[in-house]
Design a protein around this motif. Sequence first.
Motif, PDB file in Angstrom:
ATOM      1  N   ILE A  12       6.158 -28.638 -46.571  1.00 52.49           N
ATOM      2  CA  ILE A  12       7.251 -28.089 -47.376  1.00 52.49           C
ATOM      3  C   ILE A  12       8.598 -28.533 -46.820  1.00 52.49           C
ATOM      4  O   ILE A  12       9.508 -28.891 -47.573  1.00 52.49           O
ATOM      5  N   THR A  13       8.739 -28.532 -45.500  1.00 53.72           N
ATOM      6  CA  THR A  13       9.987 -28.978 -44.887  1.00 53.72           C
ATOM      7  C   THR A  13      10.250 -30.449 -45.190  1.00 53.72           C
ATOM      8  O   THR A  13      11.386 -30.829 -45.509  1.00 53.72           O
ATOM      9  N   TRP A  32       9.869 -38.975 -44.219  1.00 54.43           N
ATOM     10  CA  TRP A  32      10.350 -37.630 -43.893  1.00 54.43           C
ATOM     11  C   TRP A  32       9.288 -36.823 -43.167  1.00 54.43           C
ATOM     12  O   TRP A  32       9.597 -36.001 -42.307  1.00 54.43           O
ATOM     13  N   SER A  84       9.223 -32.096 -47.791  1.00 53.24           N
ATOM     14  CA  SER A  84       9.586 -32.243 -49.202  1.00 53.24           C
ATOM     15  C   SER A  84      11.005 -31.754 -49.468  1.00 53.24           C
ATOM     16  O   SER A  84      11.726 -32.341 -50.274  1.00 53.24           O
ATOM     17  N   ILE A  85      11.442 -30.709 -48.791  1.00 51.62           N
ATOM     18  CA  ILE A  85      12.822 -30.234 -48.951  1.00 51.62           C
ATOM     19  C   ILE A  85      13.799 -31.272 -48.413  1.00 51.62           C
ATOM     20  O   ILE A  85      14.819 -31.568 -49.048  1.00 51.62           O
ATOM     21  N   TYR A  86      13.500 -31.840 -47.256  1.00 49.34           N
ATOM     22  CA  TYR A  86      14.366 -32.879 -46.705  1.00 49.34           C
ATOM     23  C   TYR A  86      14.434 -34.094 -47.637  1.00 49.34           C
ATOM     24  O   TYR A  86      15.493 -34.682 -47.818  1.00 49.34           O
ATOM     25  N   SER A  87      13.308 -34.487 -48.202  1.00 49.24           N
ATOM     26  CA  SER A  87      13.296 -35.689 -49.040  1.00 49.24           C
ATOM     27  C   SER A  87      14.082 -35.495 -50.328  1.00 49.24           C
ATOM     28  O   SER A  87      14.688 -36.439 -50.830  1.00 49.24           O
ATOM     29  N   THR A  88      14.097 -34.292 -50.859  1.00 47.39           N
ATOM     30  CA  THR A  88      14.857 -34.071 -52.092  1.00 47.39           C
ATOM     31  C   THR A  88      16.322 -33.803 -51.819  1.00 47.39           C
ATOM     32  O   THR A  88      17.152 -33.981 -52.707  1.00 47.39           O
ATOM     33  N   SER A  89      16.673 -33.391 -50.609  1.00 52.61           N
ATOM     34  CA  SER A  89      18.069 -33.080 -50.317  1.00 52.61           C
ATOM     35  C   SER A  89      18.871 -34.303 -49.896  1.00 52.61           C
ATOM     36  O   SER A  89      20.090 -34.252 -49.891  1.00 52.61           O
ATOM     37  N   TYR A 134      12.155 -41.706 -54.345  1.00 54.85           N
ATOM     38  CA  TYR A 134      10.978 -40.866 -54.529  1.00 54.85           C
ATOM     39  C   TYR A 134       9.731 -41.715 -54.410  1.00 54.85           C
ATOM     40  O   TYR A 134       9.706 -42.873 -54.800  1.00 54.85           O
TER      41      TYR A 134
END
Length: 79
Positions: free
Chosen positions: A23-24, A45, A26-31, A37
């Motif tokens: 989850i961390t 990440w 995925s949050i880093y990759s979208t931020s 993508y």
Amino acid sequence: MSRRAAGVILLAISAFLTGVKYITASIYSTSSPNSGYGADSFKQWLDYVEGNLTTYSMIVLIAGIIYLILAEIDDFDKK
């Protein structure tokens, strides 16, 4: 608390830590505005986040398995 309950709780903590790692990442990759993508970006990440969370989750997983094995051995000896 019995060894069996402690083993199950430790296995749940290990699963939680493993989930937090993904989850961390995925949050880093979208931020990040510069990251694309895809699997390669997510792997980058995930490598960035992986350090201590993987180590802690493996330690807790091994401890949980040991507790479950000891509980089964103890239960077998009582019978």
